[in-house]
Structure formats: structure tokens, C-alpha cells
Design a protein around this motif. Structure first.
Motif, PDB file in Angstrom:
ATOM      1  N   ARG A  41      81.814  22.597  49.853  1.00  0.00           N
ATOM      2  CA  ARG A  41      82.135  22.258  48.444  1.00  0.00           C
ATOM      3  C   ARG A  41      81.569  20.664  49.029  1.00  0.00           C
ATOM      4  N   LEU A  42      80.630  20.734  49.963  1.00  0.00           N
ATOM      5  CA  LEU A  42      79.692  19.483  50.543  1.00  0.00           C
ATOM      6  C   LEU A  42      78.790  18.419  49.516  1.00  0.00           C
ATOM      7  N   VAL A  43      78.798  17.806  49.182  1.00  0.00           N
ATOM      8  CA  VAL A  43      77.937  17.048  48.403  1.00  0.00           C
ATOM      9  C   VAL A  43      76.855  16.360  48.470  1.00  0.00           C
ATOM     10  N   ASP A  44      75.797  17.005  49.095  1.00  0.00           N
ATOM     11  CA  ASP A  44      74.947  16.676  49.712  1.00  0.00           C
ATOM     12  C   ASP A  44      73.308  15.446  49.755  1.00  0.00           C
ATOM     13  N   GLY A  45      73.039  16.728  47.930  1.00  0.00           N
ATOM     14  CA  GLY A  45      71.757  15.578  46.729  1.00  0.00           C
ATOM     15  C   GLY A  45      71.061  16.801  46.294  1.00  0.00           C
ATOM     16  N   LYS A  46      71.287  17.814  48.256  1.00  0.00           N
ATOM     17  CA  LYS A  46      70.472  19.597  48.094  1.00  0.00           C
ATOM     18  C   LYS A  46      69.719  20.043  46.342  1.00  0.00           C
ATOM     19  N   THR A  47      70.513  20.168  45.850  1.00  0.00           N
ATOM     20  CA  THR A  47      70.925  19.968  44.311  1.00  0.00           C
ATOM     21  C   THR A  47      70.845  19.269  43.687  1.00  0.00           C
ATOM     22  N   VAL A  48      70.339  18.275  43.514  1.00  0.00           N
ATOM     23  CA  VAL A  48      69.962  17.656  42.102  1.00  0.00           C
ATOM     24  C   VAL A  48      68.423  18.018  42.260  1.00  0.00           C
ATOM     25  N   ILE A 101      70.128   5.377  45.646  1.00  0.00           N
ATOM     26  CA  ILE A 101      70.241   6.039  44.904  1.00  0.00           C
ATOM     27  C   ILE A 101      68.968   7.069  45.933  1.00  0.00           C
ATOM     28  N   PRO A 102      67.967   6.891  46.267  1.00  0.00           N
ATOM     29  CA  PRO A 102      66.870   7.908  46.922  1.00  0.00           C
ATOM     30  C   PRO A 102      68.017   8.494  48.338  1.00  0.00           C
ATOM     31  N   ARG A 103      69.081   7.642  48.816  1.00  0.00           N
ATOM     32  CA  ARG A 103      69.501   8.500  49.553  1.00  0.00           C
ATOM     33  C   ARG A 103      70.575   9.604  49.484  1.00  0.00           C
ATOM     34  N   VAL A 104      69.891   9.936  47.595  1.00  0.00           N
ATOM     35  CA  VAL A 104      71.106  11.934  48.149  1.00  0.00           C
ATOM     36  C   VAL A 104      69.838  11.788  47.223  1.00  0.00           C
ATOM     37  N   LEU A 105      68.490  11.768  47.428  1.00  0.00           N
ATOM     38  CA  LEU A 105      67.219  12.822  46.512  1.00  0.00           C
ATOM     39  C   LEU A 105      66.640  13.246  47.569  1.00  0.00           C
ATOM     40  N   PRO A 106      66.736  14.478  47.192  1.00  0.00           N
ATOM     41  CA  PRO A 106      64.922  15.203  47.558  1.00  0.00           C
ATOM     42  C   PRO A 106      63.872  15.336  47.424  1.00  0.00           C
ATOM     43  N   GLU A 107      63.024  15.067  47.800  1.00  0.00           N
ATOM     44  CA  GLU A 107      61.747  14.298  47.846  1.00  0.00           C
ATOM     45  C   GLU A 107      60.796  14.098  47.029  1.00  0.00           C
ATOM     46  N   ASP A 108      61.410  15.607  46.178  1.00  0.00           N
ATOM     47  CA  ASP A 108      60.322  15.858  45.236  1.00  0.00           C
ATOM     48  C   ASP A 108      60.777  15.163  43.415  1.00  0.00           C
ATOM     49  N   VAL A 109      61.896  14.774  43.715  1.00  0.00           N
ATOM     50  CA  VAL A 109      62.201  13.946  42.174  1.00  0.00           C
ATOM     51  C   VAL A 109      63.003  12.668  42.167  1.00  0.00           C
ATOM     52  N   ALA A 110      63.111  12.688  41.566  1.00  0.00           N
ATOM     53  CA  ALA A 110      63.080  10.195  40.772  1.00  0.00           C
ATOM     54  C   ALA A 110      64.165  10.156  39.635  1.00  0.00           C
ATOM     55  N   VAL A 111      64.635   9.128  40.151  1.00  0.00           N
ATOM     56  CA  VAL A 111      65.704   8.972  38.835  1.00  0.00           C
ATOM     57  C   VAL A 111      65.379   6.975  37.808  1.00  0.00           C
ATOM     58  N   GLN A 112      65.273   7.606  36.882  1.00  0.00           N
ATOM     59  CA  GLN A 112      65.272   6.652  35.947  1.00  0.00           C
ATOM     60  C   GLN A 112      66.046   6.391  35.323  1.00  0.00           C
ATOM     61  N   VAL A 113      66.348   5.105  35.268  1.00  0.00           N
ATOM     62  CA  VAL A 113      67.381   4.094  34.503  1.00  0.00           C
ATOM     63  C   VAL A 113      67.652   3.194  33.667  1.00  0.00           C
ATOM     64  N   GLU A 114      68.334   3.676  33.057  1.00  0.00           N
ATOM     65  CA  GLU A 114      67.816   3.168  31.290  1.00  0.00           C
ATOM     66  C   GLU A 114      68.554   1.828  31.565  1.00  0.00           C
ATOM     67  N   PHE A 115      68.084   0.291  31.761  1.00  0.00           N
ATOM     68  CA  PHE A 115      68.575  -0.740  31.591  1.00  0.00           C
ATOM     69  C   PHE A 115      69.166  -0.755  30.592  1.00  0.00           C
ATOM     70  N   GLY A 116      70.383  -1.713  30.646  1.00  0.00           N
ATOM     71  CA  GLY A 116      71.100  -1.966  28.871  1.00  0.00           C
ATOM     72  C   GLY A 116      72.171  -0.847  28.702  1.00  0.00           C
ATOM     73  N   SER A 117      72.157   0.706  29.389  1.00  0.00           N
ATOM     74  CA  SER A 117      73.048   1.583  28.698  1.00  0.00           C
ATOM     75  C   SER A 117      74.749   1.087  29.443  1.00  0.00           C
ATOM     76  N   TRP A 118      74.469  -0.187  30.323  1.00  0.00           N
ATOM     77  CA  TRP A 118      76.041   0.097  30.619  1.00  0.00           C
ATOM     78  C   TRP A 118      76.560  -1.115  30.462  1.00  0.00           C
ATOM     79  N   PRO A 119      77.432  -1.477  30.465  1.00  0.00           N
ATOM     80  CA  PRO A 119      78.227  -3.243  29.524  1.00  0.00           C
ATOM     81  C   PRO A 119      77.908  -3.802  31.233  1.00  0.00           C
ATOM     82  N   MET A 120      77.517  -5.859  30.839  1.00  0.00           N
ATOM     83  CA  MET A 120      76.821  -6.109  32.461  1.00  0.00           C
ATOM     84  C   MET A 120      78.038  -6.974  32.452  1.00  0.00           C
TER      85      MET A 120
END
Length: 351
Positions: free
Chosen positions: A171-178, A261-280
Motif C-alpha cells: 500500500r506504499l504510495v511513492d508516485g511511481k504509478t502516476v 509536486i515534482p518530488r513524487v513525479l516520474p521523470e516522463d510526466v508533468a503536472v498542469q495546474v489551473e490557477f483559479g480552480s480553487w478558492p484563495m
């Protein structure tokens, strides 16, 4: 021949009051015991804390450890003379880190160091530590109180904390399956949490505000807003892991979105964050305006209202589970193929 009290006179004259230290331990015993879980098999006051983990149903248990402090947020606790929340911060910073890998916190150890033990302040701090342990369902198994005259200014202290958790390897969550297509779910923070306070203090000093003033745009005082304790995500996230597939998790601390966020990502993927999609939260709008900062600068320094991130292929189910446990959350982005992207986090701002 000196009696028991007299034997400590020389040390007391040098600034260390052994009797006061022993009395302090006596005053916090009930606080500590209120955190004990079934695994605790020791009493407070020993040289080491004993804990018997429940390995039922675990095929290959792994221990996960973390250590952290509260940082210069303590300076505001000293300034506002409010000490009952920084202990929660101390626990949160370690247990949230341990939680990232799917581990349930087992026990916590604290270290409190000051120049002179004064009545009231250490008890207030430990009351916060105990509250943090109760929130995270882990035991305050032990700790250390160090009185070091001449080492700290009068009225000041330092804190550090150490947490041990456990997870079954399966049940270890290490980001390898992202993988591309996964959703990025942001869990709301309670406020600034415990990072960026060197800048927070600078902006507060420049603002002319006082601790008992109403915070601009908020419902609490300045002191309450700036000392709002770090949210502990243990209960909601552990329930989430029982119900939903989670491929990666992030505790948003120093370095903000761009570094964590990059600390849990495999090298071949990235994350796109939509600014404004959450309340500030208002505190972040105030910090940005007061410091004349851009939002990219803010997202490099602060959590900007997202204290924890879950990467999952089941965002709707994740939001439902989190809502059931009172944890506000929003889908804030997605995982994509990295391609030619230089950085693994791309914040997309509205035009």
C-alpha cells in the motif's frame, strides 16, 4: 552531607532548575497520556518510549519516519504571546510528511529547548503538541525538555519533532504509478501553515498592523490569522486511501507548488495546474499585495490555500470521500506527458 534539594543548588545557581524541570514533567503527564494509543506500553519519564505496533493483516510492514520544526513562525508566537498552536504545527509538519507515502502515524517525539523554564509557556506548547497528536491519531510517546541558560534569549524557545509511521509495502504510495490522465486534487490548507515565515514576518513588520487588529478581509485577528495552525490531513487521507486509488501525494511545504509536486513525479510526466480552480484565502491575497509579489512568486513560497495534493485517476470519488470527512478539496489540474516541458509543474493562469 547535602540533602536532595541541596544537591541541585549549584546547577540552579548556573541557571538550570532541575526541580522546575521535574515539576513541569509532572504537570504535562495527563496531556501526554491523553494521546496514548493501544500500542503504547510505557509510561512517561523513562529513558525511551516503548511501542508495540499492530501488524495484523500486514504482509511486509515498512516504517516511515519524518522530522521537522516550526521555523521562524515561533517569532510571531513570542511577539503575540500565544503558544498553544505552535505545538499543533510541530506535529503537523512531520505527520503530513509521513502520510504522503501512505503511512499511518504511530508515535511522535518532541524536543523543547529554552533558556529558562517559565510557568505556563511550556505547558501551552505541549498542550498543542498533544492536540496535534490526537488529531493525527498518534501517541506522544516521549520527548526532551532542555533548559539551556544563555543559549536562548529570555522568553524564547525552539521546537523540533520526530514522527514514525507504518505502511504495508503493498500500500506504499511513492508516485511511481502516476501517469498522464490522472487528476490532481488539492486539499485546502488552513492558512499559511509553517513555511515562508521569514517573508511573512517582514511583511507584517512593514504593514503597521498589530496582533489584536482585525485581519484585512478576514474574520479573525492578525495574531490568530498568522498563527493559524497547520492542518493535519491524517484522518481524511487515510480514509481516502481505503476507498480510492491514489498514485501520488504531496505535502505542500517550503518551495510551494514548484518544488514539492515534482518530488513524487516520474521523470516522463508533468503536472498542469489551473490557477483559479480553487478558492484563495484572504491571507494570501494580503501577502501578495503587501509584498508586491506575482502569483508565480507566491506559488514558489507558499501553499496558496492548497496544503496537500492527491494524484488519482478517480477524482469524483476522491472528492466525495474527502467531503464526507469535512475536508474541502478541488480538482486543480491534471498529469500530462512531459514532452519538451523544462519544468515538471506548469501553472496555467487565466488570460
Amino acid at each position: 552531607m547535602s540533602d536532595a534539594k541541596g544537591r541541585a543548588d549549584a546547577y540552579k545557581a548556573a541557571g538550570v532548575d532541575i526541580e522546575a524541570g521535574n515539576a513541569f514533567v509532572g504537570r504535562i503527564k495527563d496531556m501526554v497520556k491523553s494521546t496514548f494509543t493501544p500500542g503504547v506500553v510505557t509510561e512517561i519519564g523513562g529513558f525511551g518510549g516503548l511501542f508495540r505496533p499492530d501488524l495484523t493483516g500486514m504482509e511486509e510492514p515498512l516504517l516511515v519516519s519524518g522530522a521537522d520544526g516550526v521555523g521562524t513562525k515561533l517569532k510571531l508566537a513570542f511577539l503575540f504571546d500565544k503558544h498553544d498552536t505552535v505545538g499543533i504545527d510541530l506535529v503537523a509538519m512531520s505527520v503530513n510528511d509521513v502520510l504522503v507515502q501512505g503511512a499511518a502515524p504511530l508515535f511522535f517525539l518532541d524536543y523543547f529547548a529554552t533558556g529558562r523554564l517559565t510557568s505556563g509557556v511550556p505547558e501551552a506548547v505541549v498542550s498543542g503538541v498533544a492536540e496535534g497528536c490526537r488529531q493525527s491519531q498518534c501517541a506522544l510517546l516521549g520527548g526532551e525538555t532542555a533548559e539551556m541558560p544563555g543559549f536562548y534569549p529570555d522568553g524564547e524557545y525552539d521546537l523540533s519533532g520526530f514522527c514514525v509511521g507504518m505502511v504495508d509495502r503493498s500500500r506504499l504510495v511513492d508516485g511511481k504509478t502516476v501517469r498522464p490522465g490522472d487528476a490532481v486534487v488539492g486539499l485546502a490548507s488552513s492558512g499559511i501553515h509553517s513555511n515562508g515565515y521569514s517573508l511573512v514576518r517582514k511583511l507584517f513588520d512593514q504593514s503597521g498592523l498589530r496582533g489584536d487588529d482585525a485581519f484585512p478581509g478576514g474574520e479573525k485577528s492578525v495574531a490568530e490569522t498568522l498563527l493559524e495552525p497547520t492542518r493535519i490531513y491524517t484522518r481524511s487521507v487515510l480514509h481516502l486511501l481505503d476507498k480510492v486509488q491514489v498514485n501520488g501525494m504531496v505535502h505542500v511545504t517550503g518551495g510551494g507548488f514548484y518544488d514539492n509536486i515534482p518530488r513524487v513525479l516520474p521523470e516522463d510526466v508533468a503536472v498542469q495546474v489551473e490557477f483559479g480552480s480553487w478558492p484563495m484565502l484572504p491571507v494570501f491575497d494580503w501577502l501578495r499585495k503587501q509584498g508586491e509579489l506575482s502569483w508565480p512568486e507566491m506559488l514558489q513560497i507558499f501553499n496558496c490555500s492548497v496544503g496537500y495534493v492527491v494524484i488519482t485517476p478517480e477524482p469524483d470519488a476522491a472528492l466525495e470521500v474527502l467531503a464526507q470527512h469535512g475536508q474541502p478539496a478541488h480538482v486543480i489540474g491534471e498529469v500530462v506527458e512531459r514532452g519538451d516541458l523544462e519544468e515538471q509543474v506548469e501553472i496555467r493562469f487565466p488570460r
